[in-house]
Design a protein around this motif. Structure first.
Motif, PDB file in Angstrom:
ATOM      1  N   ALA A   1       0.841  -1.190   0.000  1.00 21.93           N
ATOM      2  CA  ALA A   1       0.000   0.000   0.000  1.00 21.93           C
ATOM      3  C   ALA A   1       0.880   1.246   0.000  1.00 21.93           C
ATOM      4  O   ALA A   1       0.631   2.200  -0.747  1.00 21.93           O
ATOM      5  N   VAL A   2       1.925   1.234   0.819  1.00 24.06           N
ATOM      6  CA  VAL A   2       2.814   2.397   0.917  1.00 24.06           C
ATOM      7  C   VAL A   2       3.565   2.585  -0.398  1.00 24.06           C
ATOM      8  O   VAL A   2       3.764   3.699  -0.871  1.00 24.06           O
ATOM      9  N   ARG A   3       3.950   1.468  -1.005  1.00 24.36           N
ATOM     10  CA  ARG A   3       4.627   1.523  -2.296  1.00 24.36           C
ATOM     11  C   ARG A   3       3.706   2.152  -3.345  1.00 24.36           C
ATOM     12  O   ARG A   3       4.143   2.967  -4.147  1.00 24.36           O
ATOM     13  N   SER A   4       2.435   1.781  -3.299  1.00 21.74           N
ATOM     14  CA  SER A   4       1.501   2.303  -4.301  1.00 21.74           C
ATOM     15  C   SER A   4       1.269   3.795  -4.114  1.00 21.74           C
ATOM     16  O   SER A   4       0.748   4.456  -5.000  1.00 21.74           O
ATOM     17  N   LEU A   5       1.648   4.332  -2.957  1.00 18.31           N
ATOM     18  CA  LEU A   5       1.481   5.760  -2.729  1.00 18.31           C
ATOM     19  C   LEU A   5       2.756   6.534  -3.049  1.00 18.31           C
ATOM     20  O   LEU A   5       2.895   7.701  -2.689  1.00 18.31           O
ATOM     21  N   GLY A   6       3.718   5.865  -3.684  1.00 15.33           N
ATOM     22  CA  GLY A   6       4.892   6.570  -4.181  1.00 15.33           C
ATOM     23  C   GLY A   6       6.043   6.685  -3.198  1.00 15.33           C
ATOM     24  O   GLY A   6       6.889   7.552  -3.354  1.00 15.33           O
ATOM     25  N   LYS A   7       6.070   5.826  -2.180  1.00 13.70           N
ATOM     26  CA  LYS A   7       7.191   5.893  -1.240  1.00 13.70           C
ATOM     27  C   LYS A   7       8.179   4.774  -1.547  1.00 13.70           C
ATOM     28  O   LYS A   7       7.768   3.634  -1.802  1.00 13.70           O
ATOM     29  N   ASN A   8       9.467   5.094  -1.450  1.00 10.69           N
ATOM     30  CA  ASN A   8      10.512   4.107  -1.694  1.00 10.69           C
ATOM     31  C   ASN A   8      10.671   3.221  -0.448  1.00 10.69           C
ATOM     32  O   ASN A   8      11.501   3.479   0.419  1.00 10.69           O
ATOM     33  N   VAL A   9       9.865   2.182  -0.388  1.00 12.50           N
ATOM     34  CA  VAL A   9       9.771   1.340   0.808  1.00 12.50           C
ATOM     35  C   VAL A   9      11.133   0.759   1.210  1.00 12.50           C
ATOM     36  O   VAL A   9      11.507   0.752   2.382  1.00 12.50           O
ATOM     37  N   TYR A  10      11.881   0.316   0.216  1.00 12.49           N
ATOM     38  CA  TYR A  10      13.179  -0.303   0.469  1.00 12.49           C
ATOM     39  C   TYR A  10      14.105   0.667   1.214  1.00 12.49           C
ATOM     40  O   TYR A  10      14.748   0.299   2.200  1.00 12.49           O
ATOM     41  N   ALA A  11      14.131   1.922   0.752  1.00  7.38           N
ATOM     42  CA  ALA A  11      15.010   2.909   1.387  1.00  7.38           C
ATOM     43  C   ALA A  11      14.583   3.170   2.832  1.00  7.38           C
ATOM     44  O   ALA A  11      15.417   3.274   3.725  1.00  7.38           O
ATOM     45  N   TYR A  12      13.274   3.252   3.064  1.00  7.42           N
ATOM     46  CA  TYR A  12      12.797   3.502   4.430  1.00  7.42           C
ATOM     47  C   TYR A  12      13.125   2.338   5.353  1.00  7.42           C
ATOM     48  O   TYR A  12      13.514   2.529   6.506  1.00  7.42           O
ATOM     49  N   LYS A  13      12.962   1.111   4.841  1.00  8.30           N
ATOM     50  CA  LYS A  13      13.276  -0.047   5.674  1.00  8.30           C
ATOM     51  C   LYS A  13      14.759  -0.064   6.015  1.00  8.30           C
ATOM     52  O   LYS A  13      15.150  -0.379   7.136  1.00  8.30           O
ATOM     53  N   MET A  14      15.575   0.296   5.036  1.00  3.69           N
ATOM     54  CA  MET A  14      17.016   0.325   5.271  1.00  3.69           C
ATOM     55  C   MET A  14      17.364   1.377   6.329  1.00  3.69           C
ATOM     56  O   MET A  14      18.157   1.123   7.233  1.00  3.69           O
ATOM     57  N   GLN A  15      16.741   2.559   6.215  1.00  8.18           N
ATOM     58  CA  GLN A  15      17.015   3.607   7.199  1.00  8.18           C
ATOM     59  C   GLN A  15      16.639   3.144   8.603  1.00  8.18           C
ATOM     60  O   GLN A  15      17.379   3.355   9.564  1.00  8.18           O
ATOM     61  N   ALA A  16      15.489   2.486   8.725  1.00  5.37           N
ATOM     62  CA  ALA A  16      15.051   2.013  10.038  1.00  5.37           C
ATOM     63  C   ALA A  16      15.999   0.943  10.566  1.00  5.37           C
ATOM     64  O   ALA A  16      16.339   0.929  11.752  1.00  5.37           O
ATOM     65  N   LEU A  17      16.433   0.053   9.672  1.00  8.33           N
ATOM     66  CA  LEU A  17      17.348  -1.013  10.097  1.00  8.33           C
ATOM     67  C   LEU A  17      18.665  -0.421  10.598  1.00  8.33           C
ATOM     68  O   LEU A  17      19.197  -0.826  11.638  1.00  8.33           O
ATOM     69  N   VAL A  18      19.182   0.568   9.872  1.00  3.97           N
ATOM     70  CA  VAL A  18      20.445   1.194  10.270  1.00  3.97           C
ATOM     71  C   VAL A  18      20.270   1.920  11.606  1.00  3.97           C
ATOM     72  O   VAL A  18      21.086   1.761  12.521  1.00  3.97           O
ATOM     73  N   LEU A  19      19.186   2.680  11.724  1.00  2.00           N
ATOM     74  CA  LEU A  19      18.974   3.461  12.948  1.00  2.00           C
ATOM     75  C   LEU A  19      18.914   2.550  14.180  1.00  2.00           C
ATOM     76  O   LEU A  19      19.622   2.769  15.166  1.00  2.00           O
ATOM     77  N   GLY A  20      18.091   1.507  14.115  1.00  2.00           N
ATOM     78  CA  GLY A  20      17.975   0.586  15.241  1.00  2.00           C
ATOM     79  C   GLY A  20      19.278  -0.153  15.500  1.00  2.00           C
ATOM     80  O   GLY A  20      19.633  -0.434  16.647  1.00  2.00           O
ATOM     81  N   GLY A  21      20.010  -0.454  14.425  1.00  2.00           N
ATOM     82  CA  GLY A  21      21.291  -1.134  14.561  1.00  2.00           C
ATOM     83  C   GLY A  21      22.320  -0.254  15.262  1.00  2.00           C
ATOM     84  O   GLY A  21      23.101  -0.726  16.086  1.00  2.00           O
ATOM     85  N   VAL A  22      22.302   1.046  14.945  1.00  2.00           N
ATOM     86  CA  VAL A  22      23.232   1.970  15.603  1.00  2.00           C
ATOM     87  C   VAL A  22      22.936   2.030  17.102  1.00  2.00           C
ATOM     88  O   VAL A  22      23.854   1.999  17.936  1.00  2.00           O
ATOM     89  N   PHE A  23      21.648   2.065  17.462  1.00  2.00           N
ATOM     90  CA  PHE A  23      21.301   2.034  18.892  1.00  2.00           C
ATOM     91  C   PHE A  23      21.823   0.742  19.518  1.00  2.00           C
ATOM     92  O   PHE A  23      22.326   0.748  20.640  1.00  2.00           O
TER      93      PHE A  23
END
Lengths: 305, 326
Positions: free
Chosen positions: B193-215
């Motif tokens: 659904a988020v993809r169909s609304l024009g958001k780059n889902v892969y990039a957001y997931k990567m950002q979240a993974l990196v952020l949580g990993g840094v913590f």
């Protein structure tokens, strides 16, 4: 059918499967998609007219949704090219397709359950700088845009009669309301072409009427609409143009009342709908006509063998 | 049996650096699982990467503290990319499998004898705390009151640890009220659904993974600063302790991971103290002191089962949010 050439204001030349449109918004060529040995989609050429409501119909398993997924980047084709407003969109990721102004909805509604209705709507908006990880941290950078899109979202929610639900979780909506929400959400980005995958599936008759009304309004606002439907009844009321798919191919197209009488269409529907009413088509008795077509077809087949 | 002593130790655990490390790691998987819906079962791996990323450069190349913190963060960012690039385009379960396996790989790699010169092998590394202690701005002496009485060095590590927890929490709060957080939460609900609304889902997931990993990696640093690095600590048990703390507090909440970590650490110490006290007072005679160490995990397990059954949203979670089958 007669041999006289049929014309139509949307069409440049003769009406027929894969005919040229005066002003096409989507042009697809040689699109195929196979799943193992099954060819789900094999569309030689099709054009979707601009500023019109186009219905993509066909019996179950005709490849409508697969074709839809291919056009919107949710699936990758084996071969084929297509363009949207002159830009090639083949093999472009789904989110880029959406950003170009071709926004879709889903057959099984995908409302984001544990977000509020309003948040669902705001997600549909574009150009929100706060969606960047770094600008997100500084509210003044995005709060102005947020106000603008919230106002827009509330206006749309009011139009779809969901405004009083805006703070509720989307999961608490009924099935029909979720369809409405999904359509409203797709409109947040001001799409050029809105693609609805079975918008009327599983919706009660009263809500169907209101959905049909909303779809008509999209056209009057200058959008082009392409929607998938397998029920021919629905299609007649609102569509300007009908494209019929069967076994992955475009077998017929034309204005709704004409397409309903096309033997290829009746043929396509016969297998899946032999025991149901094909709709009250004008003119000859459709059941008898269908039987005749079937008999002819069987005779042709026997002759071929 | 000295109740005062038992309660004192348990209360002291509330503010211990280990608790701060747990809280930080739990905030990390809170970002992963609670907000973005990413199943990271390898937070112990991120903690190990963070710990070794801090300790190895300090010992081998005499890195100053700030540089060691940076290498630790950089190592976890790299690790997140390594895990995310192949798996984030796939379904959520693949990330779970890959993270649990790679956390184990990290643990085995750092404990191999071949790398003893660098990682210290199975014995781990110690003696790296000097440069951190040297930065201590507090004068020698005793600070605090009651169970929270610390020496200057104990105070220093606690201040740093809990400051990091506070910074991480504020960061998560700011992000999750922003449109970025909305997209990430949308991805948790339905990627397509988020993809169909024009958001780059892969990039957001990567950002979240990196952020949580840094913590997670910062948690690893805080975890080892007052002691030595022990590869055996970074097993899957650690990951699941942190998951327990997160679910105890409430996954998609700001206070959940912090309070969850505090309760978990305190309960663990308290149950240990009580059991050992009862054994030494000959009230419980059928188990030994070593067995008591294991039994407390059973008790905590049972308590947590009750909690998950009767309060699945955790302490701070919203019950309404869980009442839908989505």
């Amino acid at each position: 059918m007669s041999d006289t050439i049929v014309t139509h204001p949307l069409v440049d030349g003769a009406v027929g499967p894969g005919c040229k449109k005066v002003d096409p918004i989507v042009v697809a060529d040689g699109v195929t998609r196979t799943f193992g040995g099954l060819t789900a989609v094999d569309v030689a050429h099709v054009e979707i007219p601009r500023h019109a409501i186009t219905a993509l119909i066909g019996p179950n398993g005709a490849g409508k949704t697969t074709f839809f997924n291919l056009l919107t980047g949710f699936d990758k084709p084996n071969t084929g090219e297509w363009s949207f407003e002159g830009h090639s969109l083949a093999r472009v990721p789904a989110f880029r397709v959406s950003r170009k102004g071709m926004v879709r909805t889903f057959q099984l509604t995908k409302s984001l359950g544990r977000l509020s209705v309003l948040q669902n709507m705001l997600l549909g908006a574009t150009k929100q700088p706060g969606e960047n990880l770094f600008t997100a941290l500084i509210k003044p950078l995005w709060s102005k845009r947020e106000q603008a899109i919230t106002a827009k979202a509330e206006e749309l929610l009011a139009r779809f009669k969901l405004l009083e639900k805006s703070e509720d979780y989307a999961a608490s909506l009924s099935g029909g309301q979720r369809k409405l929400l999904e359509m409203a959400r797709a409109l947040m980005s001001d799409p050029v072409l809105i693609m609805l995958d079975e918008p009327m599936a599983g919706v009660n008759p009263a809500l169907t009427q209101s959905l049909l009304g909303h779809i008509k309004q999209l056209k009057s606002e200058g959008m082009s609409v392409l929607f998938v439907e397998h029920d021919m009844h629905m299609v007649r009321h609102i569509s300007d143009w009908v494209i019929v798919m069967a076994e992955g191919k475009v077998v017929a197209e034309g204005p709704p009342d004409q397409v309903m009488n096309d033997p290829a269409v009746i043929d396509a529907y016969l297998g899946a709908h032999h025991d149901t009413d094909l709709g009250d088509m004008t003119g000859a008795n459709p059941v008898i006509e269908a039987k005749e077509v079937a008999a002819q077809h069987a005779a042709k087949k026997e002759g071929a063998i | 049996m000295d109740w005062g002593q038992i309660l004192d130790t348990a209360a002291g655990e509330l503010l211990s650096p280990v608790t701060a490390a747990y809280a930080l790691a739990a905030i990390g998987i809170g970002v992963h699982f609670g907000y973005a819906g990413l199943l990271n079962f390898g937070q112990a791996g991120f903690m190990a990467i963070g710990a070794y990323g801090f300790v190895v450069p300090t010992l081998l190349f005499d890195f100053p503290v700030w540089a060691a913190f940076l290498t630790s963060i950089a190592a976890s960012v790299l690790f997140a990319f390594l895990l995310g690039i192949p798996t984030l385009r796939l379904r959520a379960d693949y990330l779970a499998i890959v993270t649990i396996a790679s956390a184990e790989i990290v643990r085995y790699v750092v404990s191999t004898t071949g790398l003893t010169d660098v990682t210290g092998g199975a014995a781990g590394l110690s003696g790296f705390n000097g440069s951190f202690t040297a930065l201590n701005p507090f004068a020698d002496g005793i600070y605090g009151f009651g169970p929270w009485t610390f020496t200057a060095n104990q105070l220093w590590i606690r201040v740093v640890g809990w400051s990091l927890v506070a910074i991480a929490s504020v960061l998560v709060y700011l992000l999750m009220r922003s449109p970025w957080g909305r997209v990430v939460k949308g991805i948790r609900e339905d990627e397509d659904a988020v993809r169909s609304l024009g958001k780059n889902v892969y990039a957001y997931k990567m950002q979240a993974l990196v952020l949580g990993g840094v913590f997670g990696s910062l948690a690893g640093v805080i975890y080892v600063l007052p002691r030595a690095v022990q590869p055996a600590n970074y097993g899957t048990t650690l990951t699941f302790f942190i998951w327990t703390m997160l679910l105890l507090g409430g996954a998609a909440t700001i206070w959940g991971p912090i309070v969850g970590a505090m309760i978990f650490a305190t309960l663990l110490t308290l149950s240990d103290g009580i059991l050992r006290g009862l054994i030494s007072a000959d009230i419980i005679t059928f188990i030994s002191g070593t067995q008591a160490g294991q039994i407390r995990f059973m008790i905590i397990g049972a308590v947590l089962m009750l909690l998950v059954i009767f309060r699945p949203q955790g302490i701070f979670g919203n019950k309404k949010e869980l009442s839908f089958n989505v």
